[in-house]
Enzyme design. Structure first.
Site, PDB file in Angstrom:
ATOM      1  N   THR A  71       0.840  -1.190   0.000  1.00 26.08           N
ATOM      2  CA  THR A  71       0.000   0.000   0.000  1.00 26.08           C
ATOM      3  C   THR A  71       0.880   1.247   0.000  1.00 26.08           C
ATOM      4  O   THR A  71       2.101   1.160  -0.223  1.00 26.08           O
ATOM      5  CB  THR A  71      -1.026  -0.070   1.161  1.00 26.08           C
ATOM      6  N   LYS A  75       3.655   1.380  -3.835  1.00 24.42           N
ATOM      7  CA  LYS A  75       3.134   0.637  -4.988  1.00 24.42           C
ATOM      8  C   LYS A  75       4.013   0.778  -6.237  1.00 24.42           C
ATOM      9  O   LYS A  75       4.143  -0.168  -7.009  1.00 24.42           O
ATOM     10  CB  LYS A  75       1.706   1.079  -5.300  1.00 24.42           C
ATOM     11  N   ASP A 111      -6.552  -3.095  -7.374  1.00 22.78           N
ATOM     12  CA  ASP A 111      -7.292  -1.922  -6.893  1.00 22.78           C
ATOM     13  C   ASP A 111      -8.447  -1.548  -7.829  1.00 22.78           C
ATOM     14  O   ASP A 111      -9.567  -1.286  -7.377  1.00 22.78           O
ATOM     15  CB  ASP A 111      -6.362  -0.711  -6.773  1.00 22.78           C
ATOM     16  N   GLY A 136      -8.347  13.838  -9.091  1.00 22.62           N
ATOM     17  CA  GLY A 136      -6.991  13.433  -8.728  1.00 22.62           C
ATOM     18  C   GLY A 136      -6.299  12.744  -9.888  1.00 22.62           C
ATOM     19  O   GLY A 136      -6.956  12.185 -10.780  1.00 22.62           O
TER      20      GLY A 136
HETATM   21  P1  ATR Z   1      -1.837   8.803  -4.015  1.00 22.21           P
HETATM   22  O1  ATR Z   1      -0.863   7.693  -4.224  1.00 22.21           O
HETATM   23  O2  ATR Z   1      -2.644   8.703  -2.799  1.00 22.21           O
HETATM   24  O3  ATR Z   1      -2.673   9.052  -5.219  1.00 22.21           O
HETATM   25  P2  ATR Z   1      -0.235  11.011  -4.833  1.00 22.21           P
HETATM   26  O4  ATR Z   1       0.282  10.221  -5.964  1.00 22.21           O
HETATM   27  O5  ATR Z   1       0.679  11.884  -4.030  1.00 22.21           O
HETATM   28  O6  ATR Z   1      -0.935  10.090  -3.751  1.00 22.21           O
HETATM   29  O7  ATR Z   1      -1.452  11.897  -5.387  1.00 22.21           O
HETATM   30  C1  ATR Z   1      -2.175  12.742  -4.545  1.00 22.21           C
HETATM   31  C2  ATR Z   1      -3.318  13.347  -5.340  1.00 22.21           C
HETATM   32  O8  ATR Z   1      -4.098  14.191  -4.484  1.00 22.21           O
HETATM   33  C3  ATR Z   1      -2.865  14.238  -6.480  1.00 22.21           C
HETATM   34  O9  ATR Z   1      -3.830  14.197  -7.497  1.00 22.21           O
HETATM   35  C4  ATR Z   1      -2.824  15.610  -5.798  1.00 22.21           C
HETATM   36  O10 ATR Z   1      -2.918  16.698  -6.680  1.00 22.21           O
HETATM   37  P3  ATR Z   1      -1.555  17.328  -7.333  1.00 22.21           P
HETATM   38  O11 ATR Z   1      -1.209  16.414  -8.477  1.00 22.21           O
HETATM   39  O12 ATR Z   1      -1.943  18.673  -7.767  1.00 22.21           O
HETATM   40  O13 ATR Z   1      -0.526  17.295  -6.236  1.00 22.21           O
HETATM   41  C5  ATR Z   1      -4.074  15.514  -4.979  1.00 22.21           C
HETATM   42  N1  ATR Z   1      -4.067  16.452  -3.841  1.00 22.21           N
HETATM   43  C6  ATR Z   1      -3.305  16.386  -2.727  1.00 22.21           C
HETATM   44  N2  ATR Z   1      -3.594  17.392  -1.887  1.00 22.21           N
HETATM   45  C7  ATR Z   1      -4.576  18.124  -2.483  1.00 22.21           C
HETATM   46  C8  ATR Z   1      -5.313  19.300  -2.125  1.00 22.21           C
HETATM   47  N3  ATR Z   1      -5.125  19.926  -0.957  1.00 22.21           N
HETATM   48  N4  ATR Z   1      -6.259  19.751  -2.996  1.00 22.21           N
HETATM   49  C9  ATR Z   1      -6.478  19.115  -4.167  1.00 22.21           C
HETATM   50  N5  ATR Z   1      -5.811  18.012  -4.566  1.00 22.21           N
HETATM   51  C10 ATR Z   1      -4.877  17.523  -3.739  1.00 22.21           C
END
Ligand code: ATR
Length: 290
Positions: A71, A75, A111, A136
């Site tokens: 997790t 990954k 997933d 996202g």
């Molecule tokens: P994960 O593996 O959980 O997907 P990640 O690869 O770091 O973690 O991705 C986090 C996602 O949440 C990204 O889409 C991020 O947007 P950015 O690409 O702009 O960073 C989004 N995200 C994180 N914090 C955020 C916030 N406060 N508002 C909007 N989007 C957010």
């Protein structure tokens, strides 16, 4: 020696690696599946940072490890150290399931199919010909996007705080007819989504509020957060206020991805319904399904 090899072959040793991982529900889920099917197994959590992960995995093999879940945030690292990977793992660029085969790791990703099975099975959502909005473009979004396309959505709109990442994910999906990136404002104008998926990590601290336009959703929209527990509360609160048909967290997906991993390791498919019901009952804070 003979003693050691007998001991190892009798051990059905599994684990989930992550950071942090101590609160993972996976050990409870896999223990319940094992009891249900009369398969004796031992499934634990193993805490590892990305730097420490390869060594931790080697130690796990030495101790008789046969399979593992992976997790956050491991990954992509898991994908990199597999000798072979499934097509769906390649499309996600990430591995959540490791299978020990002839002294090597094979990587898969359950997933996406876990999310789709939760939506189409437990929640009776027919995704074929329907529009879906993915919030996202990070690892979680990449993990589920291909499965949403495979489930037959007519369009998959991806929006992300950093627009370039949404563009990159849409391109990587290789389905320009159906997968598009949008700016937040344009996504709101289009509306009429059968499904809205929160795949951002925005509220994993439990505080960030969701301030999306309400016209994204309507009374036919199912809203799902890939997070569960407290991290899902802000998005689900928004979805309720936006009058969505159904509002669910990621617990169902978690149980379904576990069942798909279980089947890869043990060759039998557990019944997820009783396990889901027990977990949903056990912790009132997890109750979010209306
Ligand atoms: P994960 O593996 O959980 O997907 P990640 O690869 O770091 O973690 O991705 C986090 C996602 O949440 C990204 O889409 C991020 O947007 P950015 O690409 O702009 O960073 C989004 N995200 C994180 N914090 C955020 C916030 N406060 N508002 C909007 N989007 C957010």
């Amino acid at each position: 020696t003979l003693g050691v090899s007998i001991k190892e072959s009798c051990m059905n040793h599994y684990a989930v690696f992550g950071h942090p991982v101590s609160h993972s529900l996976s050990p409870r889920i896999h223990a319940a599946f094992g009891r249900q099917l009369g398969i004796s197994l031992d499934y634990t959590t193993i805490e590892a940072t990305p730097d420490a992960f390869p060594q931790a995995l080697d130690a796990f093999v030495t101790a008789g490890g046969k399979g593992a879940n992976v997790t956050l945030p491991l990954k992509e690292a898991a994908f990199a150290l597999c000798a072979s990977t499934s097509e769906r793992a390649q499309r996600a660029g990430a591995v959540n399931t490791l299978i020990r085969n002839d002294g090597q790791w094979r990587g898969d990703n359950t997933d996406g199919i876990g999310l789709v099975r939760d939506l189409t099975g437990r929640l009776s959502l027919d995704l074929r010909g329907r529009r879906a909005l993915l919030l996202g473009a990070g690892g979680s979004a990449r993990g589920v996007a291909p499965a949403l396309l495979d489930a037959g959505v007519s369009e998959l709109i991806i929006v992300n705080r950093t627009a370039e990442r949404a563009d990159a994910l849409a391109d990587a999906l290789g389905d320009p007819q159906r997968a598009h990136s949008r700016y937040w404002d344009d996504a709101g104008a289009e509306g009429d989504y059968a499904l809205i998926v929160n795949a951002t990590s925005a509220s994993r601290d439990g505080t960030t509020e969701f301030t999306l336009p309400f016209q994204l959703a309507n009374s036919r929209t199912l809203a799902v957060d890939l997070n569960y527990g407290e991290a899902a509360i802000p998005f689900l609160a928004w979805a309720r206020a936006a009058n969505c048909r159904d509002v669910v967290d990621g617990l169902g997906m978690l149980v379904e991805q576990a069942a798909a991993s279980f089947e890869l390791w043990h060759g039998v498919r557990p019944d997820t319904a009783p396990v889901y019901a027990t977990l949903r009952d056990k912790d009132a804070a997890l109750v979010t399904a209306d």
